[in-house]
Design a protein around this motif. Structure first.
Motif, PDB file in Angstrom:
ATOM      1  N   PRO A 176       0.850  -1.194   0.000  1.00 54.57           N
ATOM      2  CA  PRO A 176       0.000   0.000   0.000  1.00 54.57           C
ATOM      3  C   PRO A 176       0.881   1.237   0.000  1.00 54.57           C
ATOM      4  CG  PRO A 176       0.054  -0.964   2.188  1.00 54.57           C
ATOM      5  CD  PRO A 176       0.918  -1.839   1.315  1.00 54.57           C
ATOM      6  N   ALA A 179      -0.667   4.875   0.328  1.00 56.14           N
ATOM      7  CA  ALA A 179      -1.230   5.196   1.638  1.00 56.14           C
ATOM      8  C   ALA A 179      -0.120   5.377   2.672  1.00 56.14           C
ATOM      9  CB  ALA A 179      -2.185   4.088   2.074  1.00 56.14           C
ATOM     10  N   LEU A 180       0.906   4.517   2.617  1.00 54.83           N
ATOM     11  CA  LEU A 180       2.005   4.636   3.585  1.00 54.83           C
ATOM     12  C   LEU A 180       2.731   5.970   3.419  1.00 54.83           C
ATOM     13  CD1 LEU A 180       3.423   1.001   3.383  1.00 54.83           C
ATOM     14  CD2 LEU A 180       2.229   2.033   5.306  1.00 54.83           C
ATOM     15  N   LEU A 181       2.936   6.364   2.153  1.00 53.42           N
ATOM     16  CA  LEU A 181       3.600   7.643   1.909  1.00 53.42           C
ATOM     17  C   LEU A 181       2.750   8.802   2.423  1.00 53.42           C
ATOM     18  CD1 LEU A 181       5.205   7.444  -1.641  1.00 53.42           C
ATOM     19  CD2 LEU A 181       6.342   7.782   0.541  1.00 53.42           C
ATOM     20  N   THR A 182       1.423   8.714   2.189  1.00 57.65           N
ATOM     21  CA  THR A 182       0.544   9.786   2.657  1.00 57.65           C
ATOM     22  C   THR A 182       0.621   9.906   4.180  1.00 57.65           C
ATOM     23  OG1 THR A 182      -0.918   9.333   0.814  1.00 57.65           O
ATOM     24  CG2 THR A 182      -1.822  10.648   2.604  1.00 57.65           C
ATOM     25  N   VAL A 183       0.603   8.766   4.877  1.00 54.83           N
ATOM     26  CA  VAL A 183       0.690   8.804   6.333  1.00 54.83           C
ATOM     27  C   VAL A 183       1.997   9.461   6.763  1.00 54.83           C
ATOM     28  CG1 VAL A 183       0.955   7.397   8.395  1.00 54.83           C
ATOM     29  CG2 VAL A 183      -0.818   6.849   6.756  1.00 54.83           C
ATOM     30  N   ALA A 184       3.108   9.003   6.178  1.00 52.74           N
ATOM     31  CA  ALA A 184       4.409   9.547   6.581  1.00 52.74           C
ATOM     32  C   ALA A 184       4.476  11.040   6.291  1.00 52.74           C
ATOM     33  CB  ALA A 184       5.530   8.806   5.861  1.00 52.74           C
ATOM     34  N   ARG A 185       3.926  11.454   5.152  1.00 52.09           N
ATOM     35  CA  ARG A 185       3.983  12.882   4.818  1.00 52.09           C
ATOM     36  C   ARG A 185       3.073  13.689   5.729  1.00 52.09           C
ATOM     37  NH1 ARG A 185       3.121  13.845  -1.273  1.00 52.09           N
ATOM     38  NH2 ARG A 185       3.765  15.943  -0.693  1.00 52.09           N
ATOM     39  N   SER A 186       1.924  13.092   6.115  1.00 53.43           N
ATOM     40  CA  SER A 186       1.040  13.833   7.020  1.00 53.43           C
ATOM     41  C   SER A 186       1.706  13.993   8.390  1.00 53.43           C
ATOM     42  CB  SER A 186      -0.304  13.125   7.157  1.00 53.43           C
ATOM     43  OG  SER A 186      -0.195  12.030   8.044  1.00 53.43           O
ATOM     44  N   LYS A 197      12.379   5.951   4.372  1.00 54.53           N
ATOM     45  CA  LYS A 197      12.174   5.418   5.716  1.00 54.53           C
ATOM     46  C   LYS A 197      11.016   4.428   5.797  1.00 54.53           C
ATOM     47  CE  LYS A 197      14.243   9.110   8.420  1.00 54.53           C
ATOM     48  NZ  LYS A 197      14.080  10.063   9.524  1.00 54.53           N
ATOM     49  N   VAL A 198      10.019   4.608   4.942  1.00 57.84           N
ATOM     50  CA  VAL A 198       8.810   3.798   5.087  1.00 57.84           C
ATOM     51  C   VAL A 198       8.657   2.768   3.969  1.00 57.84           C
ATOM     52  CG1 VAL A 198       6.309   3.890   5.084  1.00 57.84           C
ATOM     53  CG2 VAL A 198       7.593   5.552   6.397  1.00 57.84           C
ATOM     54  N   GLN A 202      10.390  -1.929   3.055  1.00 51.96           N
ATOM     55  CA  GLN A 202       9.428  -2.979   2.696  1.00 51.96           C
ATOM     56  C   GLN A 202       9.588  -3.406   1.248  1.00 51.96           C
ATOM     57  OE1 GLN A 202       5.342  -2.254   4.262  1.00 51.96           O
ATOM     58  NE2 GLN A 202       6.219  -0.323   4.915  1.00 51.96           N
TER      59      GLN A 202
END
Lengths: 554, 220
Positions: A176, A179-186, A197-198, A202
């Motif tokens: 995903p 979505a993972l990038l969006t979370v990290a950027r938020s 990092k994220v 993986q």
């Protein structure tokens, strides 16, 4: 049904030649080759190998070009992904990949040689106004004068970067990632830092085998190194081939020892690479969570796109240079464009081209068809039994791409000659199948597993037999992926050099073997013709695949 | 827990269109610190699109106008990572390659001392009822535990507003009520203006703030 036997048969077809081939190389490496009258085991081949003056230079050159190529190609591929993942550039990169992937590495290397040679296209652009040359300068930018194999590294990077990008994009599809990038950027992380990092921790496990394949390829490649690599001394793979082709057949013993040495070197290199990756992962662990957010990464993106653009430009210009030379009549230095164009280069080769073209097509088509049958049967078996290929069987599938071709094809040839099967079509198709099958299987596996089985269930519930359901529902719905997998397999077969050389016992020429043989000569027009032909065949295949994939169902 | 402070989130004349057809009439909205405003509507009404506009992740196919201000800052043109807007999704999206404690530490700002980082992570673990379990693999947590860690990870990054994209829809009914209380109380304590998108009216009721219903689009 036969279905249940297919996975076993597939593994048998893949693994026996490798196991038998390695054995067939090991025996002569230790002095046993009855054909030349050597029937006593000894360490003599190794002694000859080890006192060879150029050996250590060959070894370091092999390691240097292999590691430099893979590290740079992986760096460039990941840099492009890290900086473009969230932008519109990603789609553009994706579109630029297909033609690059389809171009055989030998054709690309020949084109690059035409581009960067002292009398090459780049020099012509700069001459005589910038360089002062009105005759080709008396040195070679590649070949003997390029002891560090910079041109070889460059040629390999042009092929490996698209490959690693392609495999990484496939890997990202399993995560995903968005979505993972969006979370990290938020959480305040810059896009590049967020990727590193994220996503990367993986992603890497998913591309480990492709990276291994790239490293093994760079360490052991023969055709590209013959075309554009250093020659005094050459890389270990080329050195082994030289001895193998030595008129004095006794040289086959040290040749086999060199092939075994290269195999060991590859195994150690893969282990070393993995060790470094694990160390990096361990030491970067605190960095992952120490809170550093990183910036917007605009500069980094420009750098990555610049390097990627340069690679793309070099590859395109290389192909263009091949094309121009294949139609050039007179093209004297330092003119940028040919003085006269002609079709004679092509028409003079028609007879020969048709013959090797037919061989290339027939071997490629047969190997691809077999690979499709086996892969589809394996995947069907997997779906019906609800099995998935575990990590270990994926390793087996990658094995032909990891074991050096020189290492086991020697032995295959020895065994084929011993059994009298060498130089036959079955042997040729089988050796091509070894390299075609992994790619065909890998490109079919994801779409096959993603297929919504409810379509099949619906058809079965409507009273269709399983066979009818397969032919009328599943296969037509998956014709796009099947066509693309076929094109991939065909492209892989067209690019093969060593398998044709060894299994064909020199009796069958393909476009690849012709192009590589011609490369040592000086006739750029004829080289251009064969290199363009080599690049055109896979492209035709991909064009056909796209047409089939897009054609509406009748 | 120290929040970002007391900022107000203001949407002024926000209108989003797809192929020049507006998804909803221009929207004016003020979300005060600690207040939860719920945006409701059937699927396809554009409520998630509205959220992505607030976050700065609007897909390029959409055209948007209107201002989004957070505590006097104009968010227009700012990339997601500089908006200081925390987002929670249906899935907790804990990073599987990091432990629970490392996931929480990932949210912390940089520049804190090692001791301070450890203290804040330990506090958050306590808050999530996971004291002593920081070394766990996130995959070993229950759904509720994962959701709590996701919220605390976001709060540790000291956002100035919170955006919730149907965060309860994947939880089973019993857990849902507890998660609502947990999230809304934290948002209130931290004084965060909070925008909640949901299609469950029970969520809106529990939020206790104003409710805005976006109409179904013509395409729906």
């Amino acid at each position: 049904m036969l279905l249940a036997l297919t996975p076993a048969l597939t593994l048998f077809l893949l693994l026996t030649p490798i196991a038998a081939g390695l054995t067939g190389t090991l025996l002569p490496a230790f002095g046993w080759l009855p054909v030349v009258g050597a029937t006593r085991f000894s360490l003599e081949p190794w002694r000859i190998l080890l006192v060879e003056p150029g050996l250590w230079r060959s070894l370091t050159l092999t390691l240097w070009t292999g590691f430099a190529t893979t590290a740079l190609a992986l760096l460039l591929a990941l840099a492009l992904l890290a900086t473009c993942q969230h932008t519109r550039w990603l789609e553009r990169i994706r579109r630029a990949l297909a033609p690059l992937l389809a171009t055989p590495h030998a054709a690309l290397a020949l084109g690059l040689a035409f581009l960067i040679a002292p009398s090459g296209w780049l020099a012509r652009w700069l001459s005589p106004w910038a360089t002062g040359w009105d005759r080709p300068p008396d040195f070679a930018a590649f070949g003997p004068q390029d002891p560090w194999g910079v041109s070889l590294i460059l040629a390999l990077i042009l092929k490996e970067t698209p490959y690693l990008l392609f495999m990484s994009l496939a890997g990202l599809g399993q995560l995903p990632a968005g979505a993972l990038l969006t979370v990290a950027r938020s959480l305040g992380y810059g896009p590049v830092t967020a990727f590193l990092k994220v996503v990367l921790p993986q992603l890497y496990p998913l591309i480990r085998l492709p990276v291994f394949a790239a490293l093994a390829f760079a360490l052991t490649v023969v055709d590209v190194a013959l075309i554009i690599g250093p020659s005094t001394p050459p890389t270990l793979a080329v050195q082994a081939l030289r001895w193998f082709n030595h008129p004095d057949l006794h040289w086959r013993l040290p040749a086999a020892a060199a092939a075994i040495l290269l195999t060991l070197l590859t195994v150690c290199s893969l282990a070393g690479w993995e060790g470094v990756v694990r160390l990096l992962a361990r030491f970067s662990r605190p960095w992952l969570t120490h809170g550093g957010r990183g910036g917007a990464g605009h500069g980094f993106r420009r750098l990555a796109l610049g390097a990627g653009g340069l690679a793309l430009a070099l590859a395109s210009l290389s192909v263009l240079a091949l094309f121009l030379w294949s139609f050039a009549r007179r093209w004297s230095f330092p003119l940028v464009w040919p003085e006269q164009l002609t079709l004679e280069n092509w028409s003079g080769q028609t007879h020969q081209l048709l013959e090797v073209g037919w061989n290339t097509f027939a071997i490629g088509a047969a190997a691809t068809l077999l690979a499709l049958l086996l892969s589809i049967d394996c995947l069907e078996h997997e779906t019906r039994r609800r099995l998935t290929v575990s990590g270990r069987s994926l390793w087996l599938l990658y094995l032909p791409l990891l074991v050096p071709q020189v290492g086991f094809l020697f032995g295959v040839q020895v065994l084929l000659a011993w059994s009298g099967l060498d130089g036959g079509w079955p042997a040729l198709v089988w050796t091509h199948l070894l390299f075609v099958l992994p790619y065909v299987f890998l490109s079919l596996a994801d779409p096959w597993r993603a297929f919504d089985r409810r379509y099949e269930h619906t058809a079965l519930a409507l009273g269709a037999s399983p066979i009818r359901t397969f032919w009328r529902i599943k296969l037509p719905m998956l014709r796009g992926p099947v066509a693309v997998a076929a094109a991939v397999g065909f492209a892989v077969s067209v690019a093969q050099y060593l398998p044709t050389l060894f299994a064909g016992a020199g009796r069958y020429a393909t476009i690849s073997t012709e192009a590589v043989t011609l490369a040592s000569g000086a006739n750029r027009r004829i080289i251009g013709v064969y290199a363009v032909a080599q690049a055109a065949l896979p492209l035709l295949g991909f064009g056909l695949a796209l047409w089939v994939a897009r054609r509406r169902e009748r | 827990m120290s929040g970002g402070g007391s900022q107000t989130l203001i949407l002024a004349g926000v209108c989003i269109s797809l192929q020049h057809r507006p998804l909803f009439p221009p929207l004016n909205l003020t979300v005060h610190p600690g207040e939860v405003v719920t945006v409701m509507g059937p699927s396809g009404c554009g409520k998630s699109t509205l959220l992505s506009y607030v976050c700065g992740t609007l897909a390029p196919a959409f055209q948007a106008e209107g201002a989004v201000r957070l505590g006097g800052r104009d968010l227009a043109g700012l990339p997601l990572e500089r908006r200081r807007v925390g987002i929670l999704f249906q899935d907790a999206l804990l990073f599987p390659h990091l432990s629970v404690a490392e996931n929480l530490a990932f949210g912390l700002p940089s520049g804190l001392s090692r001791r301070e980082r450890q203290r804040r992570v330990a506090d958050a673990l306590l808050d999530a009822e996971l004291a002593g379990l920081g070394g766990r693999d996130p995959a070993m947590l229950s759904g509720g535990q994962r959701a709590r860690v996701a919220l605390l990870r976001t709060l540790l990054s000291e956002p100035e507003a919170l955006v919730l994209d149907e965060p309860f829809s994947r939880l089973d009914a019993g857990l849902r009520a507890r998660m609502r209380t947990f999230i809304f109380e934290h948002a209130r304590q931290c004084g965060l203006p909070t925008l909640l998108v949901t299609h469950d009216s029970a969520d809106a009721q529990a939020a206790g703030g104003p409710v805005i219903t976006l109409g179904a689009s013509a395409a729906d």
